[in-house]
Design a protein around this motif. Structure first.
Motif, PDB file in Angstrom:
ATOM      1  N   ALA A   1       0.806  -1.220   0.000  1.00 27.36           N
ATOM      2  CA  ALA A   1       0.000   0.000   0.000  1.00 27.36           C
ATOM      3  C   ALA A   1       0.838   1.270   0.000  1.00 27.36           C
ATOM      4  O   ALA A   1       0.516   2.218  -0.702  1.00 27.36           O
ATOM      5  CB  ALA A   1      -0.955   0.008   1.197  1.00 27.36           C
ATOM      6  N   PHE A   2       1.903   1.303   0.766  1.00 27.36           N
ATOM      7  CA  PHE A   2       2.685   2.535   0.839  1.00 27.36           C
ATOM      8  C   PHE A   2       3.203   2.920  -0.547  1.00 27.36           C
ATOM      9  O   PHE A   2       3.053   4.060  -0.979  1.00 27.36           O
ATOM     10  CB  PHE A   2       3.848   2.386   1.830  1.00 27.36           C
ATOM     11  N   CYS A   3       3.796   1.978  -1.248  1.00 26.05           N
ATOM     12  CA  CYS A   3       4.355   2.275  -2.580  1.00 26.05           C
ATOM     13  C   CYS A   3       3.283   2.436  -3.647  1.00 26.05           C
ATOM     14  O   CYS A   3       3.528   3.077  -4.669  1.00 26.05           O
ATOM     15  CB  CYS A   3       5.351   1.194  -2.989  1.00 26.05           C
ATOM     16  N   ASN A   4       2.109   1.875  -3.420  1.00 26.21           N
ATOM     17  CA  ASN A   4       1.030   2.021  -4.395  1.00 26.21           C
ATOM     18  C   ASN A   4       0.226   3.307  -4.213  1.00 26.21           C
ATOM     19  O   ASN A   4      -0.361   3.811  -5.170  1.00 26.21           O
ATOM     20  CB  ASN A   4       0.089   0.821  -4.344  1.00 26.21           C
ATOM     21  N   VAL A   5       0.217   3.841  -3.009  1.00 21.04           N
ATOM     22  CA  VAL A   5      -0.602   5.025  -2.714  1.00 21.04           C
ATOM     23  C   VAL A   5       0.199   6.322  -2.847  1.00 21.04           C
ATOM     24  O   VAL A   5      -0.296   7.299  -3.390  1.00 21.04           O
ATOM     25  CB  VAL A   5      -1.211   4.923  -1.293  1.00 21.04           C
ATOM     26  N   PHE A   6       1.422   6.311  -2.356  1.00 18.13           N
ATOM     27  CA  PHE A   6       2.187   7.553  -2.281  1.00 18.13           C
ATOM     28  C   PHE A   6       3.171   7.682  -3.436  1.00 18.13           C
ATOM     29  O   PHE A   6       3.486   6.723  -4.110  1.00 18.13           O
ATOM     30  CB  PHE A   6       2.895   7.656  -0.927  1.00 18.13           C
ATOM     31  N   GLY A   7       3.640   8.921  -3.635  1.00 16.91           N
ATOM     32  CA  GLY A   7       4.494   9.230  -4.771  1.00 16.91           C
ATOM     33  C   GLY A   7       5.862   9.738  -4.372  1.00 16.91           C
ATOM     34  O   GLY A   7       6.406   9.381  -3.327  1.00 16.91           O
ATOM     35  N   VAL A   8       6.383  10.607  -5.205  1.00 21.62           N
ATOM     36  CA  VAL A   8       7.777  11.035  -5.121  1.00 21.62           C
ATOM     37  C   VAL A   8       8.142  11.665  -3.774  1.00 21.62           C
ATOM     38  O   VAL A   8       9.241  11.438  -3.262  1.00 21.62           O
ATOM     39  CB  VAL A   8       8.139  11.961  -6.308  1.00 21.62           C
ATOM     40  N   ARG A   9       7.259  12.426  -3.169  1.00 23.58           N
ATOM     41  CA  ARG A   9       7.578  13.063  -1.877  1.00 23.58           C
ATOM     42  C   ARG A   9       7.915  12.022  -0.820  1.00 23.58           C
ATOM     43  O   ARG A   9       8.897  12.164  -0.087  1.00 23.58           O
ATOM     44  CB  ARG A   9       6.408  13.918  -1.374  1.00 23.58           C
ATOM     45  N   LYS A  10       7.094  10.996  -0.717  1.00 26.79           N
ATOM     46  CA  LYS A  10       7.321   9.957   0.294  1.00 26.79           C
ATOM     47  C   LYS A  10       8.497   9.059  -0.086  1.00 26.79           C
ATOM     48  O   LYS A  10       9.184   8.533   0.789  1.00 26.79           O
ATOM     49  CB  LYS A  10       6.055   9.105   0.494  1.00 26.79           C
ATOM     50  N   LEU A  11       8.732   8.901  -1.373  1.00 24.52           N
ATOM     51  CA  LEU A  11       9.894   8.134  -1.816  1.00 24.52           C
ATOM     52  C   LEU A  11      11.168   8.841  -1.365  1.00 24.52           C
ATOM     53  O   LEU A  11      12.035   8.237  -0.724  1.00 24.52           O
ATOM     54  CB  LEU A  11       9.882   7.963  -3.342  1.00 24.52           C
ATOM     55  N   ILE A  12      11.272  10.101  -1.675  1.00 21.94           N
ATOM     56  CA  ILE A  12      12.483  10.852  -1.325  1.00 21.94           C
ATOM     57  C   ILE A  12      12.663  10.935   0.189  1.00 21.94           C
ATOM     58  O   ILE A  12      13.765  10.740   0.707  1.00 21.94           O
ATOM     59  CB  ILE A  12      12.466  12.238  -1.988  1.00 21.94           C
ATOM     60  N   SER A  13      11.583  11.191   0.903  1.00 20.92           N
ATOM     61  CA  SER A  13      11.708  11.304   2.366  1.00 20.92           C
ATOM     62  C   SER A  13      12.002   9.962   3.027  1.00 20.92           C
ATOM     63  O   SER A  13      12.490   9.932   4.156  1.00 20.92           O
ATOM     64  CB  SER A  13      10.456  11.941   2.971  1.00 20.92           C
ATOM     65  N   GLY A  14      11.751   8.865   2.338  1.00 19.70           N
ATOM     66  CA  GLY A  14      12.019   7.544   2.904  1.00 19.70           C
ATOM     67  C   GLY A  14      13.423   7.027   2.675  1.00 19.70           C
ATOM     68  O   GLY A  14      13.847   6.043   3.289  1.00 19.70           O
ATOM     69  N   ILE A  15      14.191   7.700   1.822  1.00 19.07           N
ATOM     70  CA  ILE A  15      15.528   7.192   1.491  1.00 19.07           C
ATOM     71  C   ILE A  15      16.495   7.298   2.666  1.00 19.07           C
ATOM     72  O   ILE A  15      17.215   6.342   2.969  1.00 19.07           O
ATOM     73  CB  ILE A  15      16.069   7.889   0.229  1.00 19.07           C
ATOM     74  N   LYS A  16      16.511   8.431   3.351  1.00 21.17           N
ATOM     75  CA  LYS A  16      17.445   8.590   4.477  1.00 21.17           C
ATOM     76  C   LYS A  16      17.177   7.562   5.584  1.00 21.17           C
ATOM     77  O   LYS A  16      18.112   6.890   6.036  1.00 21.17           O
ATOM     78  CB  LYS A  16      17.388  10.013   5.025  1.00 21.17           C
ATOM     79  N   PRO A  17      15.924   7.376   6.031  1.00 19.74           N
ATOM     80  CA  PRO A  17      15.681   6.349   7.050  1.00 19.74           C
ATOM     81  C   PRO A  17      15.976   4.933   6.548  1.00 19.74           C
ATOM     82  O   PRO A  17      16.374   4.065   7.327  1.00 19.74           O
ATOM     83  CB  PRO A  17      14.202   6.494   7.403  1.00 19.74           C
ATOM     84  N   PHE A  18      15.799   4.695   5.248  1.00 23.91           N
ATOM     85  CA  PHE A  18      16.154   3.392   4.671  1.00 23.91           C
ATOM     86  C   PHE A  18      17.621   3.098   4.942  1.00 23.91           C
ATOM     87  O   PHE A  18      17.977   1.995   5.365  1.00 23.91           O
ATOM     88  CB  PHE A  18      15.860   3.394   3.170  1.00 23.91           C
ATOM     89  N   HIS A  19      18.465   4.083   4.731  1.00 22.69           N
ATOM     90  CA  HIS A  19      19.897   3.884   4.970  1.00 22.69           C
ATOM     91  C   HIS A  19      20.215   3.839   6.460  1.00 22.69           C
ATOM     92  O   HIS A  19      20.870   2.909   6.930  1.00 22.69           O
ATOM     93  CB  HIS A  19      20.711   5.007   4.303  1.00 22.69           C
TER      94      HIS A  19
END
Length: 122
Positions: free
Chosen positions: A68-86
């Motif tokens: 759901a997260f990747c299907n519902v949200f777009g570029v803003r949430k993708l970019i903001s999720g990269i730092k916590p991913f690392h």
């Protein structure tokens, strides 16, 4: 509130472009990092959501969309999720080797550059 294109669509497009550009081994390694990023976003990033975004995610997830997260949200949430991913996922949760962390950083940097080149940074 669903953003278009979705994170899932963006990641698919990025991988498609990388497949045309990279050697097969490089592509597989890139694809693995993108799968890890997508998995992280779908399993953990929802905890950052509040208000209407959280409600929208809850509806999609409750309806059986485990992505759901990747299907519902777009570029803003993708970019903001990269730092916590690392920081939280690769380093802390998975305790990934330095080589994996370095490769993941390269791939996500390429992803952000790819988004920017297409005018998709939020």
């Amino acid at each position: 509130m669903s953003e278009s294109p979705s994170i899932a669509q963006l990641l698919d497009r990025f991988l498609s472009d990388q497949e045309d550009r990279l050697k097969i081994q490089q592509y597989r390694a890139c694809s693995t990092v993108i799968d890890m990023l997508s998995g992280y976003l779908n399993r953990y990033a929802y905890i950052t959501l509040i208000g209407a975004e959280r409600q929208e995610w809850d509806r999609a997830f409750s309806a059986g969309d485990d992505r759901a997260f990747c299907n519902v949200f777009g570029v803003r949430k993708l970019i903001s999720g990269i730092k916590p991913f690392h920081a939280q996922h690769l380093r802390t949760r998975l305790q990934s080797p330095e080589l994996v962390q370095d490769h993941a950083l390269t791939v996500t940097t390429d992803l952000v550059d790819w988004l920017a080149a297409r005018g998709l940074t939020a």
